[in-house]
Motif scaffolding. Structure first.
Motif, PDB file in Angstrom:
ATOM      1  N   LYS A 140       0.824  -1.207   0.000  1.00 16.98           N
ATOM      2  CA  LYS A 140       0.000   0.000   0.000  1.00 16.98           C
ATOM      3  C   LYS A 140       0.864   1.265   0.000  1.00 16.98           C
ATOM      4  O   LYS A 140       0.461   2.306  -0.526  1.00 16.98           O
ATOM      5  N   LEU A 141       2.056   1.169   0.593  1.00 13.88           N
ATOM      6  CA  LEU A 141       2.909   2.349   0.754  1.00 13.88           C
ATOM      7  C   LEU A 141       3.854   2.581  -0.418  1.00 13.88           C
ATOM      8  O   LEU A 141       4.158   3.733  -0.753  1.00 13.88           O
ATOM      9  N   LEU A 142       4.346   1.477  -1.031  1.00 15.10           N
ATOM     10  CA  LEU A 142       5.378   1.594  -2.060  1.00 15.10           C
ATOM     11  C   LEU A 142       4.811   1.327  -3.445  1.00 15.10           C
ATOM     12  O   LEU A 142       3.862   0.549  -3.605  1.00 15.10           O
ATOM     13  N   ASN A 143       5.437   1.921  -4.451  1.00 18.07           N
ATOM     14  CA  ASN A 143       4.885   1.855  -5.797  1.00 18.07           C
ATOM     15  C   ASN A 143       5.218   0.570  -6.539  1.00 18.07           C
ATOM     16  O   ASN A 143       4.627   0.278  -7.570  1.00 18.07           O
ATOM     17  N   THR A 144       6.188  -0.213  -6.067  1.00 14.27           N
ATOM     18  CA  THR A 144       6.549  -1.464  -6.728  1.00 14.27           C
ATOM     19  C   THR A 144       6.494  -2.614  -5.724  1.00 14.27           C
ATOM     20  O   THR A 144       6.948  -2.480  -4.588  1.00 14.27           O
ATOM     21  N   SER A 145       5.966  -3.733  -6.186  1.00 12.35           N
ATOM     22  CA  SER A 145       5.803  -4.881  -5.289  1.00 12.35           C
ATOM     23  C   SER A 145       7.145  -5.458  -4.859  1.00 12.35           C
ATOM     24  O   SER A 145       7.283  -5.995  -3.756  1.00 12.35           O
ATOM     25  N   MET A 176      10.798  -6.764  -0.310  1.00 12.75           N
ATOM     26  CA  MET A 176      12.086  -6.634   0.368  1.00 12.75           C
ATOM     27  C   MET A 176      11.922  -5.962   1.725  1.00 12.75           C
ATOM     28  O   MET A 176      12.565  -6.343   2.710  1.00 12.75           O
ATOM     29  N   ALA A 177      11.046  -4.966   1.793  1.00 13.17           N
ATOM     30  CA  ALA A 177      10.780  -4.305   3.074  1.00 13.17           C
ATOM     31  C   ALA A 177      10.140  -5.283   4.056  1.00 13.17           C
ATOM     32  O   ALA A 177      10.443  -5.267   5.254  1.00 13.17           O
ATOM     33  N   ALA A 178       9.262  -6.146   3.546  1.00 14.78           N
ATOM     34  CA  ALA A 178       8.627  -7.143   4.406  1.00 14.78           C
ATOM     35  C   ALA A 178       9.653  -8.141   4.936  1.00 14.78           C
ATOM     36  O   ALA A 178       9.561  -8.593   6.087  1.00 14.78           O
ATOM     37  N   LEU A 179      10.644  -8.494   4.125  1.00 12.80           N
ATOM     38  CA  LEU A 179      11.696  -9.398   4.590  1.00 12.80           C
ATOM     39  C   LEU A 179      12.553  -8.739   5.669  1.00 12.80           C
ATOM     40  O   LEU A 179      13.032  -9.407   6.584  1.00 12.80           O
ATOM     41  N   LEU A 180      12.750  -7.437   5.569  1.00  9.15           N
ATOM     42  CA  LEU A 180      13.445  -6.719   6.639  1.00  9.15           C
ATOM     43  C   LEU A 180      12.618  -6.715   7.923  1.00  9.15           C
ATOM     44  O   LEU A 180      13.159  -6.818   9.029  1.00  9.15           O
ATOM     45  N   ALA A 181      11.293  -6.607   7.766  1.00 14.13           N
ATOM     46  CA  ALA A 181      10.412  -6.691   8.939  1.00 14.13           C
ATOM     47  C   ALA A 181      10.508  -8.080   9.572  1.00 14.13           C
ATOM     48  O   ALA A 181      10.484  -8.218  10.801  1.00 14.13           O
ATOM     49  N   LEU A 182      10.630  -9.114   8.725  1.00 17.11           N
ATOM     50  CA  LEU A 182      10.816 -10.469   9.241  1.00 17.11           C
ATOM     51  C   LEU A 182      12.108 -10.565  10.041  1.00 17.11           C
ATOM     52  O   LEU A 182      12.136 -11.179  11.120  1.00 17.11           O
ATOM     53  N   LEU A 183      13.177  -9.960   9.539  1.00 24.53           N
ATOM     54  CA  LEU A 183      14.446  -9.972  10.273  1.00 24.53           C
ATOM     55  C   LEU A 183      14.281  -9.277  11.619  1.00 24.53           C
ATOM     56  O   LEU A 183      14.813  -9.745  12.642  1.00 24.53           O
ATOM     57  N   ARG A 242      13.340   2.886  -8.909  1.00 24.26           N
ATOM     58  CA  ARG A 242      13.536   3.542  -7.612  1.00 24.26           C
ATOM     59  C   ARG A 242      12.288   3.382  -6.765  1.00 24.26           C
ATOM     60  O   ARG A 242      11.160   3.581  -7.253  1.00 24.26           O
ATOM     61  N   PRO A 243      12.429   3.002  -5.493  1.00 24.94           N
ATOM     62  CA  PRO A 243      11.247   2.893  -4.634  1.00 24.94           C
ATOM     63  C   PRO A 243      10.662   4.267  -4.340  1.00 24.94           C
ATOM     64  O   PRO A 243      11.402   5.198  -3.995  1.00 24.94           O
ATOM     65  N   GLN A 244       9.370   4.371  -4.482  1.00 19.84           N
ATOM     66  CA  GLN A 244       8.691   5.630  -4.203  1.00 19.84           C
ATOM     67  C   GLN A 244       7.417   5.347  -3.425  1.00 19.84           C
ATOM     68  O   GLN A 244       6.791   4.289  -3.584  1.00 19.84           O
ATOM     69  N   LEU A 245       7.038   6.300  -2.612  1.00 14.63           N
ATOM     70  CA  LEU A 245       5.795   6.165  -1.857  1.00 14.63           C
ATOM     71  C   LEU A 245       4.606   6.428  -2.762  1.00 14.63           C
ATOM     72  O   LEU A 245       4.668   7.247  -3.679  1.00 14.63           O
ATOM     73  N   ARG A 246       3.547   5.699  -2.493  1.00 16.62           N
ATOM     74  CA  ARG A 246       2.288   5.963  -3.201  1.00 16.62           C
ATOM     75  C   ARG A 246       1.624   7.168  -2.518  1.00 16.62           C
ATOM     76  O   ARG A 246       1.167   7.047  -1.393  1.00 16.62           O
ATOM     77  N   ILE A 247       1.577   8.273  -3.206  1.00 15.99           N
ATOM     78  CA  ILE A 247       0.973   9.474  -2.643  1.00 15.99           C
ATOM     79  C   ILE A 247      -0.236   9.846  -3.485  1.00 15.99           C
ATOM     80  O   ILE A 247      -0.117  10.104  -4.688  1.00 15.99           O
TER      81      ILE A 247
END
Length: 220
Positions: A148-153, A158-165, A210-215
């Motif tokens: 929901k936050l980032l423009n590319t899945s 990758m952010a979710a995997l960091l949350a897992l860590l 480039r990762p970008q926020l969905r605004i």
């Protein structure tokens, strides 16, 4: 005299190898493609991004069939890891190939000419098995939120995997997770890093952006 029973019990490495092979074979089963052909009479790879995974079943056949495909893909990872770890007591370094095998099988399926899916569902299944009961909610929730936050899945995953860590580093939760009684060990970190490497490869096209926020811009 030598005890005739000595040497007849499988070693941990043999058990690990067996479940690695089973995990790879299960992971390589293109369940979503089969569901598309059997139920929808279509090739789901003609939809969306061409990925042979549950997301394109959802696009082609709706939520019910898509959810079934995603759950079955998760089970391809959860079943071999759960049986190897909890039933056959495979742990530490021998557990690493068992963890990675279903993910590799999904990403590089010999049944699809060594071309597979992005392996997200299998990854969720593998790590859900190791981090129950809280880990699945951490991963599933993180994938949902970051999508929901980032423009590319790819960057969302990758952010979710960091949350897992981050979850693996939270010692207060380990006593409630039967797969994490020893906390984040070096072998478990290596398994996590291997997972990140595979997922980065399968999402490499997304990660070139480039990762970008969905605004959402509001009209004035």
């Amino acid at each position: 005299m030598t005890d005739p029973g000595v040497g007849h019990y499988p070693t941990t490495n043999m058990i690990s190898l067996t479940w690695t092979l089973i995990g790879f074979l299960l992971g390589s089963l293109p369940i979503s493609v089969w569901l598309g052909k059997l139920v929808l009479r279509t090739d789901i790879r003609d939809y969306g991004d061409g990925n042979p995974g549950g997301t394109n079943v959802l696009r082609a056949g709706g939520r019910g069939l898509g959810l079934l495909a995603i759950i079955l893909d998760m089970l391809k990872g959860a079943i071999p890891v759960s049986l190897a770890h909890y039933v056959f007591k495979v742990d530490s370094w021998p557990l690493i190939p068992v963890v990675l095998a279903p993910i590799l099988g999904h990403a590089f399926s010999p049944l699809l000419g060594w071309r597979g899916g992005k392996a997200l569902a299998s990854t969720l299944g593998v790590w859900a098995a190791l981090t129950v009961p809280f880990g699945p909610f951490v991963m599933g929730g993180s994938v949902f939120v970051f999508n929901k936050l980032l423009n590319t899945s790819g960057w969302a995953v990758m952010a979710a995997l960091l949350a897992l860590l981050g979850f693996l580093l939270a010692p207060a939760l380990h006593w409630r997770s039967p797969g994490l009684t020893a906390g984040l060990t070096l072998p478990l970190f290596v398994a996590w890093a291997g997972t990140v490497a595979i997922i980065a490869w399968t999402h490499r096209a997304d990660l070139r952006q480039r990762p970008q926020l969905r605004i959402r811009r509001t009209r004035r």
